[in-house]
Design a protein around this motif. Structure first.
Motif, mmCIF file in Angstrom:
data_model
loop_
_atom_site.group_PDB
_atom_site.id
_atom_site.type_symbol
_atom_site.label_atom_id
_atom_site.label_comp_id
_atom_site.label_asym_id
_atom_site.label_seq_id
_atom_site.Cartn_x
_atom_site.Cartn_y
_atom_site.Cartn_z
ATOM 1 N N ASP A 128 0.832 -1.194 0.000
ATOM 2 C CA ASP A 128 0.000 0.000 0.000
ATOM 3 C C ASP A 128 0.869 1.247 0.000
ATOM 4 O O ASP A 128 1.948 1.274 0.593
ATOM 5 N N SER A 131 -0.421 7.055 1.291
ATOM 6 C CA SER A 131 -1.745 7.653 1.403
ATOM 7 C C SER A 131 -2.790 6.679 0.861
ATOM 8 O O SER A 131 -2.534 5.959 -0.104
ATOM 9 N N SER A 132 -3.946 6.670 1.463
ATOM 10 C CA SER A 132 -5.002 5.762 1.008
ATOM 11 C C SER A 132 -5.594 6.203 -0.326
ATOM 12 O O SER A 132 -6.301 5.435 -0.976
ATOM 13 N N THR A 133 -5.314 7.422 -0.764
ATOM 14 C CA THR A 133 -5.829 7.894 -2.045
ATOM 15 C C THR A 133 -4.908 7.532 -3.208
ATOM 16 O O THR A 133 -5.298 7.670 -4.353
ATOM 17 N N GLU A 134 -3.699 7.062 -2.919
ATOM 18 C CA GLU A 134 -2.751 6.683 -3.967
ATOM 19 C C GLU A 134 -2.885 5.194 -4.278
ATOM 20 O O GLU A 134 -3.262 4.404 -3.420
ATOM 21 N N PRO A 135 -2.555 4.813 -5.511
ATOM 22 C CA PRO A 135 -2.644 3.388 -5.861
ATOM 23 C C PRO A 135 -1.543 2.579 -5.170
ATOM 24 O O PRO A 135 -0.524 3.136 -4.751
#
Length: 183
Positions: A128, A131-135
């Motif tokens: 992961d 950031s949770s918004t990045e792939p």
């Protein structure tokens, strides 16, 4: 983008019109089986995702759920010993191994591609992003992009492109000779 490249390469090889290939997945599977059989690998039919915590071994392979996994399409320089004492305990091993140990901070998801002759799996593995918004981050592509690995035989086109960019920008092994690349 990479999916289209595989499909177009397969269609050119097979000389089939675009309409004859129903889906990208079928075309990728057939093209991958052709490449793997040519290179002497055994293709893993119906292989599913392997997800868990990973232990980075001294040669750069990962130990995930009791399986030894090598990053698909990536060749890492020889494991010359070296230690970084700014970590406690000190991190030892070549730069590629140290980078993998610091990059993997949680779960790893691996998608097996082929089973190698020594019984290990060759897989594309992801972690992961910060950031949770990045792939998710492809570990093989990341190593090559940093100049800590090179694209091996049968590597995806994306890996070869990232290798060339790292070489032009003199990153990692392309910048100054610490690790050796022996092809």
């Amino acid at each position: 983008m990479t999916d289209r490249w595989y499909l177009l390469a397969w269609m050119r090889f097979a000389r089939l019109p675009r309409a004859a290939c129903g889906s990208f997945d079928v075309a990728r599977l057939l093209f991958g089986a052709l490449v793997a059989s040519t290179l002497g690998f055994s293709v893993i039919a119906g292989a599913s995702k392997i997800a868990s915590y990973a232990i980075v071994q001294g040669d750069g392979s990962l130990r995930v759920r009791g399986k030894t996994i090598r990053l698909f399409g990536v060749y890492m320089p020889s494991p010359a010993r070296g230690c970084r004492s700014d970590f406690s305990p000190p991190l030892c091993g070549n730069r590629s191994v140290r980078a993998l140990k610091t990059k993997i901070r949680g779960l790893v998801r691996c998608y097996p591609r082929v089973q190698l002759s020594d019984g290990s799996l060759s897989a594309v593995c992801y972690v992961d992003a910060a950031s949770s918004t990045e792939p998710p981050i492809d570990l093989g592509a990341w190593l090559i992009e940093q100049g800590l690995g090179v694209a091996g035989p049968g590597a995806p086109f994306e890996y070869r492109t990232l290798e060339r960019i790292a070489e032009v920008n003199r990153r990692g092994v392309w910048g100054f000779q610490v690790d050796q690349i022996i092809r």
